[in-house]
Each structure stands twice: as C-alpha cells, then as structure tokens.
Enzyme design. Structure first.
Site, PDB file in Angstrom:
ATOM      1  N   ASP A  29       4.712   4.445  -8.762  1.00 46.55           N
ATOM      2  CA  ASP A  29       3.468   4.216  -7.856  1.00 46.55           C
ATOM      3  C   ASP A  29       2.384   4.131  -8.853  1.00 46.55           C
ATOM      4  OD1 ASP A  29       1.554   4.312  -6.288  1.00 46.55           O
ATOM      5  OD2 ASP A  29       2.643   5.149  -4.664  1.00 46.55           O
ATOM      6  N   TYR A  46     -11.332  -3.675  -0.488  1.00 41.27           N
ATOM      7  CA  TYR A  46     -10.706  -4.563  -1.443  1.00 41.27           C
ATOM      8  C   TYR A  46     -11.852  -4.917  -2.432  1.00 41.27           C
ATOM      9  CZ  TYR A  46      -8.348  -8.222  -3.919  1.00 41.27           C
ATOM     10  OH  TYR A  46      -7.574  -8.958  -4.759  1.00 41.27           O
TER      11      TYR A  46
HETATM   12  P1  NAD Z   1       1.534  -9.540  -4.673  1.00 42.48           P
HETATM   13  O1  NAD Z   1       1.358  -8.847  -3.539  1.00 42.48           O
HETATM   14  O2  NAD Z   1       2.593 -10.615  -5.053  1.00 42.48           O
HETATM   15  O3  NAD Z   1       1.430  -8.576  -5.786  1.00 42.48           O
HETATM   16  C1  NAD Z   1       1.091  -7.228  -5.697  1.00 42.48           C
HETATM   17  C2  NAD Z   1       2.180  -6.731  -6.495  1.00 42.48           C
HETATM   18  O4  NAD Z   1       1.724  -4.995  -6.674  1.00 42.48           O
HETATM   19  C3  NAD Z   1       3.445  -6.514  -5.869  1.00 42.48           C
HETATM   20  O5  NAD Z   1       4.445  -6.697  -6.611  1.00 42.48           O
HETATM   21  C4  NAD Z   1       3.492  -4.779  -5.137  1.00 42.48           C
HETATM   22  O6  NAD Z   1       4.581  -4.248  -5.136  1.00 42.48           O
HETATM   23  C5  NAD Z   1       2.752  -4.370  -6.118  1.00 42.48           C
HETATM   24  N1  NAD Z   1       2.184  -2.961  -5.820  1.00 42.48           N
HETATM   25  C6  NAD Z   1       1.419  -2.653  -4.792  1.00 42.48           C
HETATM   26  N2  NAD Z   1       1.178  -1.591  -4.747  1.00 42.48           N
HETATM   27  C7  NAD Z   1       1.842  -1.009  -5.662  1.00 42.48           C
HETATM   28  C8  NAD Z   1       1.898   0.454  -6.389  1.00 42.48           C
HETATM   29  N3  NAD Z   1       1.359   1.433  -5.734  1.00 42.48           N
HETATM   30  N4  NAD Z   1       2.407   0.602  -7.505  1.00 42.48           N
HETATM   31  C9  NAD Z   1       2.957  -0.261  -8.293  1.00 42.48           C
HETATM   32  N5  NAD Z   1       3.023  -1.495  -7.542  1.00 42.48           N
HETATM   33  C10 NAD Z   1       2.257  -1.880  -6.590  1.00 42.48           C
HETATM   34  O7  NAD Z   1       0.232 -10.352  -4.606  1.00 42.48           O
HETATM   35  P2  NAD Z   1      -0.495 -10.858  -6.057  1.00 42.48           P
HETATM   36  O8  NAD Z   1      -1.382 -12.009  -5.295  1.00 42.48           O
HETATM   37  O9  NAD Z   1       0.308 -11.362  -6.934  1.00 42.48           O
HETATM   38  O10 NAD Z   1      -1.494  -9.685  -6.598  1.00 42.48           O
HETATM   39  C11 NAD Z   1      -1.436  -9.382  -7.935  1.00 42.48           C
HETATM   40  C12 NAD Z   1      -2.895  -8.996  -8.269  1.00 42.48           C
HETATM   41  O11 NAD Z   1      -3.718 -10.131  -8.316  1.00 42.48           O
HETATM   42  C13 NAD Z   1      -3.648  -7.979  -7.316  1.00 42.48           C
HETATM   43  O12 NAD Z   1      -4.262  -6.984  -8.125  1.00 42.48           O
HETATM   44  C14 NAD Z   1      -4.542  -8.751  -6.580  1.00 42.48           C
HETATM   45  O13 NAD Z   1      -5.610  -7.917  -6.131  1.00 42.48           O
HETATM   46  C15 NAD Z   1      -4.891 -10.049  -7.669  1.00 42.48           C
HETATM   47  N6  NAD Z   1      -5.524 -10.878  -6.856  1.00 42.48           N
HETATM   48  C16 NAD Z   1      -4.566 -11.975  -6.230  1.00 42.48           C
HETATM   49  C17 NAD Z   1      -5.216 -12.925  -5.903  1.00 42.48           C
HETATM   50  C18 NAD Z   1      -4.514 -14.022  -5.105  1.00 42.48           C
HETATM   51  O14 NAD Z   1      -5.246 -15.126  -4.675  1.00 42.48           O
HETATM   52  N7  NAD Z   1      -3.303 -13.967  -4.894  1.00 42.48           N
HETATM   53  C19 NAD Z   1      -6.723 -13.312  -6.196  1.00 42.48           C
HETATM   54  C20 NAD Z   1      -7.462 -12.427  -6.643  1.00 42.48           C
HETATM   55  C21 NAD Z   1      -6.721 -11.231  -7.180  1.00 42.48           C
END
Ligand code: NAD
Length: 273
Positions: free
Chosen positions: A71, A171
């Site tokens: 984590d 966020y």
């Molecule tokens: P996602 O939910 O698929 O991925 C997030 C990952 O973070 C997951 O694998 C989850 O298990 C992991 N995670 C959560 N809490 C955790 C912890 N305490 N320790 C370790 N891992 C943890 O979503 P995503 O869209 O792939 O997000 C990845 C990153 O991209 C994030 O930082 C998100 O804010 C950023 N982001 C995503 C988007 C989008 O449109 N999808 C846009 C802007 C930014």
C-alpha cells in the site's frame, strides 16, 4: 494502436505503482517492451498483477517482471517493497508513481476519512515512493552504461492538476499537490542528475472512470470535453511513459506532459463569449 519499440530501456529496472490494472499496467508493459525489468506493484489485486507479470515474462523480447504487494500510503510497506525490489534486480532506475484513486463527495458531505484516503494514496504515496527511489539513486550513483540520468521519476498526475473539479475536491487537491511535489523535487534533484516529470492524462478508458465512457450517451457527453474527439486508451499513456523514461527525452525536466486530446484547451469556450 500503433506502437514502436526500440529497446530504449535495456538493462534498467522500473517500479510502477498500482500497475495491476488500467494506466499502470499499460505503462508496465510498455517499459518492459523497451527492455526494462519491471516491478508490478499492487495493493489488493494479486491476480491482475500476476497476469501482467506473466505477459511480460512470456514475451521473449521484454525485460523480466515480478509482482510486489504494498500500500503506497504506508511507509513501512513502501520501504519493504523497495528493499525487495533492489534485492531482486540489484537497483532501481525508474519510478512511475501511478497508484491513485477517487473517493467523490460534495464538500458538505465529505468525511475527513474520505478526504484523507485520497490525499494519503495520491499525494503522500508519491512522496514516500519518490523518497525511497531518490535514496537508492543517490546511494548507487550514476550508471552511464544504461542512462545519462542517475535516475528518473514519472509522476502520474491528471488534467485536474490545473482544471478545478467540483465534487472531487480531494482528488483535484491531491493532483495539484503532485504538480508542486514534482516541480520542487525536480528543482532540488536536477543537480544530482535525477530527472523528474509528470504525465497528466485527460480521460483514459480505465476502471477509475468507467461510468464516464461505458455507455454511448456517457461517451457522447465526455467527448464534448475533448477537442480531438476520442477518449484516450491506456496505451496512449504507456508510449509517453516509455519515451519520458528514456534518454530521448533527457532535456525534459520538471514539466508536466498533458496527454489529453486537448481537454486543457477548455473547449466549452469555443465560439462562446
Ligand atoms: P485504476 O483504478 O485502473 O488504477 C489505479 C491503480 O492504483 C489500481 O491498480 C489500484 O489497485 C492502485 N492503487 C490504489 N490504491 C493503492 C494503494 N494504496 N497502494 C498501491 N496501489 C494502489 O485507474 P487508472 O485510471 O489506471 O489510474 C491510474 C492513475 O492515473 C491514477 O493516479 C489516476 O489518478 C491517474 N489518472 C487517470 C485518468 C483516467 O482517465 N483514467 C485521468 C487522469 C489521471
């Protein structure tokens, strides 16, 4: 989607947090395709992490991979993950601070726990992982045989480091914080040849925002925010991360690369006012 791989990360090791799904898994795959060994970090989804590890290890041309649970918001777990990563691969060259989540509420309904959870994972998690990576980079020194930079950190930010987001204040505050964390670290560590940047995705199809794109009506609404008129794919971010980790981008330092199909052009203003 067309992607070209040039083994730009041969002999390097990358740790990608939260890479059992979504953007993180695409980044892990893209870095491995470039020849990097990859640590696939996950917090709960062991099966997802193992799948990514298997697909990397089954690809003869890619680097090798292991999965490690931690984590990112817990200091002891982050330190143990770095210890195990370094014991396994010898060192770390690239950190991708990708783990993150949303926990949305109107401010009047948001509990302290909902605020704190997002800040702890999205912002403090990036601090804790960056600190351990920097400690390793400084301890081992340069590795000119694999990269011009002594180490590289990529912070996964969001367009919401600059676009305010009502209903998601925890966020947006976390990503605004990531921007200044990244820039301040870059200022502090540039002289040590540690190169630090952010990627700010716009709307990318992943589990984090499924309700925003998984019906035609939702996707149509979302496209109003994207001048380039398509929702992003995780591979759009993977290819940028691979390039940003490579020496091809060596003079890029302390910058956020927006990968958003023009979302930060504020398309609502087109023809208006
Ligand atoms: P996602 O939910 O698929 O991925 C997030 C990952 O973070 C997951 O694998 C989850 O298990 C992991 N995670 C959560 N809490 C955790 C912890 N305490 N320790 C370790 N891992 C943890 O979503 P995503 O869209 O792939 O997000 C990845 C990153 O991209 C994030 O930082 C998100 O804010 C950023 N982001 C995503 C988007 C989008 O449109 N999808 C846009 C802007 C930014």
């Amino acid at each position: 989607m067309y992607q070209k791989f040039n083994r730009r990360l041969d002999g390097q090791t990358a740790l990608v947090t939260g890479s059992s799904s979504g953007i993180g898994s695409a980044v892990a795959l893209a870095l491995a395709k470039e020849g990097a060994n990859v640590i696939v970090n996950y917090s709960r989804d062991e099966e997802g992490a193992n799948k990514i590890v298997a697909s990397i290890n089954n690809d003869n041309e890619a680097g090798s991979a292991i999965a490690l649970r931690a984590d990112v918001s817990k200091e002891d777990q982050v330190q143990e993950m770095f210890r195990q990563s370094i014991a396994h691969f010898g060192t770390i060259d690239i950190l991708v601070n990708n783990a993150g989540l949303q926990n949305d509420a109107a401010i009047q309904d948001m509990t302290l726990a909902e605020w704190q959870l997002v800040i702890d994972i999205n912002l403090t998690g990036q601090f804790l992982c960056s600190r351990e990576a920097v400690r390793e980079f400084l301890k081992r020194g340069p590795r000119p045989e694999v990269s011009v930079a002594t180490g590289k950190i990529i912070c996964m930010s969001s367009v919401h480091e600059v676009i305010p987001w009502g209903g998601h204040i925890n966020y947006a505050a976390s990503k605004g914080g990531v921007m200044m964390l990244m820039k301040s670290m870059a200022q502090e560590l540039g002289p040590k040849k540690i190169r630090i940047n952010s990627i700010a995705p716009g709307a990318i199809k992943t589990p984090i925002n499924k309700e925003a794109w998984d019906t035609p009506e939702a996707e149509k609404e979302l496209l109003k925010l994207i001048p380039y008129n398509r929702v992003g794919e995780t591979s759009d971010i993977g290819s940028i991360a691979a390039w940003l980790a490579s020496d091809e981008s060596d003079y890029i330092h302390g910058t956020t690369i927006f990968v958003d199909g023009g979302m930060t052009l504020y398309p609502g203003f087109y023809g208006n006012g």
